[in-house]
Design a protein around this motif. Structure first.
Motif, short mmCIF file in Angstrom:
data_model
loop_
_atom_site.label_atom_id
_atom_site.label_comp_id
_atom_site.label_asym_id
_atom_site.label_seq_id
_atom_site.Cartn_x
_atom_site.Cartn_y
_atom_site.Cartn_z
N GLY A 192 56.63 7.52 -1.07
CA GLY A 192 56.11 7.40 0.46
C GLY A 192 57.31 8.09 1.18
O GLY A 192 56.96 8.68 2.44
N ILE A 193 58.52 7.82 0.99
CA ILE A 193 59.39 8.58 1.97
C ILE A 193 59.44 10.04 1.78
O ILE A 193 59.71 10.70 2.85
CB ILE A 193 60.93 8.06 1.60
CG1 ILE A 193 61.35 6.60 1.93
CG2 ILE A 193 62.09 8.86 2.13
CD1 ILE A 193 62.26 5.76 1.43
N SER A 194 59.09 10.41 0.52
CA SER A 194 58.98 12.01 0.44
C SER A 194 57.75 12.45 1.19
O SER A 194 57.86 13.36 1.95
CB SER A 194 58.94 12.24 -1.07
OG SER A 194 60.07 11.98 -1.63
N LEU A 234 50.63 7.14 1.49
CA LEU A 234 49.92 7.00 0.09
C LEU A 234 49.78 8.05 -0.82
O LEU A 234 49.97 7.98 -2.00
CB LEU A 234 48.83 6.32 0.77
CG LEU A 234 48.62 5.20 1.22
CD1 LEU A 234 47.14 4.75 1.76
CD2 LEU A 234 49.21 4.01 0.31
N LEU A 235 49.54 9.28 -0.32
CA LEU A 235 49.49 10.57 -1.23
C LEU A 235 50.85 10.75 -1.84
O LEU A 235 50.76 11.12 -3.16
CB LEU A 235 49.07 11.71 -0.32
CG LEU A 235 47.83 11.97 0.12
CD1 LEU A 235 47.53 13.15 1.01
CD2 LEU A 235 46.82 11.84 -0.94
N ILE A 265 59.96 13.39 -6.98
CA ILE A 265 60.17 13.58 -5.84
C ILE A 265 59.34 14.93 -5.61
O ILE A 265 59.02 15.22 -4.40
CB ILE A 265 61.80 13.89 -5.62
CG1 ILE A 265 62.14 12.26 -5.82
CG2 ILE A 265 62.05 14.09 -4.28
CD1 ILE A 265 63.67 12.06 -5.71
N PHE A 266 59.64 16.17 -6.34
CA PHE A 266 59.04 17.23 -6.08
C PHE A 266 57.56 17.19 -5.86
O PHE A 266 57.12 18.10 -5.07
CB PHE A 266 59.40 18.09 -7.33
CG PHE A 266 58.83 19.62 -7.26
CD1 PHE A 266 59.47 20.55 -6.33
CD2 PHE A 266 57.65 20.00 -7.89
CE1 PHE A 266 59.08 21.74 -6.09
CE2 PHE A 266 57.33 21.33 -7.55
CZ PHE A 266 57.79 22.09 -6.71
N ALA A 267 56.93 16.49 -6.80
CA ALA A 267 55.54 16.37 -6.65
C ALA A 267 55.24 15.86 -5.16
O ALA A 267 54.23 15.97 -4.87
CB ALA A 267 55.04 15.70 -7.77
N ALA A 268 55.78 14.64 -4.94
CA ALA A 268 55.35 13.97 -3.54
C ALA A 268 55.69 14.87 -2.67
O ALA A 268 54.87 14.90 -1.45
CB ALA A 268 56.30 12.59 -3.54
#
Length: 98
Positions: free
Chosen positions: A25-27, A52-53, A83-86
């Motif tokens: 969420g933060i990312s 959400l995404l 983290i990278f995907a988000a």
């Protein structure tokens, strides 16, 4: 003893999910805020969608990497991929939405 093992296993799964909810969420939200482009005010609906995404993508990348055997739960590569995907999905969403 089996009850304690079951509780530890369930708490590990729920805490992992909560961690990916927060990290993703933060990312996602930071990708929305810091992505360059014209912003026409803060729209809470789009920030919620970015949150959400990011959360869903972080959890999905973690579970997919474990399923494919790339890493195990708790390894640093799991966190890095989440983290990278988000961030990537947050940037793609922001580029399309702004």
């Amino acid at each position: 003893m089996a009850i304690i093992d079951l509780m530890a296993a369930l708490m590990g799964v729920s805490m992992g999910f909560l961690a990916f909810l927060v990290i993703g969420g933060i990312s996602g939200v930071s990708a929305w805020i810091f992505y360059p482009g014209v912003s026409y005010g803060v729209k809470s609906g789009r920030i919620l969608i970015a949150f959400l995404l990011g959360s869903i993508t972080a959890a999905a990348s973690s579970y997919a990497g474990q399923y494919l055997g790339l890493f195990q739960s708790g390894q640093i590569l799991e966190w890095a991929s989440a983290i990278f995907a988000a961030c990537a999905v947050g940037c793609i969403f922001t580029a399309l939405a702004k």
